[in-house]
Design an enzyme around this catalytic site. Structure first.
Site, short mmCIF file in Angstrom:
data_model
loop_
_atom_site.label_atom_id
_atom_site.label_comp_id
_atom_site.label_asym_id
_atom_site.label_seq_id
_atom_site.Cartn_x
_atom_site.Cartn_y
_atom_site.Cartn_z
NE ARG A 117 22.35 58.89 32.02
CZ ARG A 117 22.46 58.06 30.87
NH1 ARG A 117 23.01 57.07 31.34
NH2 ARG A 117 22.02 58.35 29.66
CE LYS A 152 42.83 42.36 41.22
NZ LYS A 152 43.66 42.02 39.81
CD GLU A 213 48.70 35.18 44.72
OE1 GLU A 213 47.87 35.90 44.10
OE2 GLU A 213 49.77 35.78 45.44
CG ASP A 234 49.54 35.36 40.17
OD1 ASP A 234 48.41 36.06 39.51
OD2 ASP A 234 50.23 36.19 40.78
#
Length: 297
Positions: A117, A152, A213, A234
């Site tokens: 696993r 992220k 950005e 963005d």
């Protein structure tokens, strides 16, 4: 590959530090074994029973994570004071079909089943990231545009997830907060303007990669005037992206589209002329690739 898999060589060829790979393997095994040994396996399998298992893909996908999978096997072999014979069939970055054989491992069944696993969790997660990345790369097609990841990432797995992005044909954004700068809206608000934020970062870090950005074309103009050579666009639609590309041409600045992107629209975004497409979903929500661990009869 040889049945004597050299983990240090395998990790090095992947651009990974072997100590980090081993530490991830140790932590992953510790999650399963912190309450004691595998009681089911110990109760049902004799100490002298041996066998061979195959790691096999259950679906189409792109493989990633072999170094850490091998590290799991090496760690358990050391913990159990035994030897495993490992034969690696596939390579990270390979496109898998249902039934594709990834590796085989032979040795004491107790060791094999204890490893199952932990090894599959890591291989499946990282192969899922590589698979998602490959889908975006395929969707872009022949356009001169690269797929990039973000920060992220799953805590504790960033280095390996970003490696998996590379296996899928993507390229990495910054690894953390200290290897590159990204001026975002909160930094601009605190500094007072894009130029003030840009100058502050550049003055304190003259040579570090620096990206700004921008949410609007006016901000793009300000970023270009400040001297930015990389701009994150963005949540802009394709018309705005094309306009930003036109604005950047005299400056030779590189542009990265981010936010609100879809796989179906990837080619259209790439066709605007942006250099990168940033996709957080590559690492924060990629489905795990289904891989099996099958004992031979």
């Amino acid at each position: 590959m040889s049945t004597e898999v050299d983990l240090e060589q395998l990790a090095g060829a992947a651009g990974l530090k072997v100590d980090h790979v081993r530490e991830v393997a140790r932590r992953t095994l510790a999650e399963d074994l912190q309450w004691g040994p595998d009681i089911t396996t110990r109760a049902t399998i004799g100490v002298d029973q041996r066998g061979t298992a195959d790691v096999v893909s259950r679906q189409h996908g792109t493989l990633a994570g072999l170094p850490v999978a091998i590290a799991v096997l090496h760690q358990l072999a050391a913990d159990h004071n035994t030897e495993l014979i490992i034969d690696v069939i596939a390579a990270d970055g390979d496109r898998l079909q249902p039934g594709s054989l990834v590796l085989t491992v032979s040795g004491p069944l107790r060791t094999l089943l204890t490893a199952e696993r932990s090894m599959l969790n890591l291989l499946g997660q990282l192969s899922g990231v590589a698979t998602a990345t490959a889908q975006w790369v395929d969707a872009i097609g022949d356009h001169q545009c690269s797929v990039r990841d973000t920060r992220k990432t799953v805590p504790g797995l960033r280095i390996l997830q970003k490696y998996a992005v590379r296996c899928g044909g993507g390229v990495n954004h910054r690894m953390g907060l200290g290897d590159a700068a990204l001026i975002k809206d909160n930094h601009v608000a605190a500094a007072g303007s894009i130029k003030a934020a840009f100058d502050a970062v550049r003055d304190s870090n003259p040579s570090i990669p620096l990206e700004i950005e921008c949410d609007t074309l006016d901000q793009v103009r300000d970023a270009l005037a400040a001297g930015a050579d990389l701009i994150l666009l963005d949540n802009m639609d394709t018309d705005q992206l094309r306009a930003a590309v036109k604005l950047a041409e005299p400056y030779q600045a590189k542009l990265e589209a981010s936010g609100g992107l879809t796989l179906a629209g990837a080619a259209a975004v790439a066709a605007t002329g942006v250099d990168y497409i940033a996709v957080g979903a590559l690492t924060h929500s990629a489905p795990v690739l289904d891989l099996g661990f099958d004992l031979r009869a």
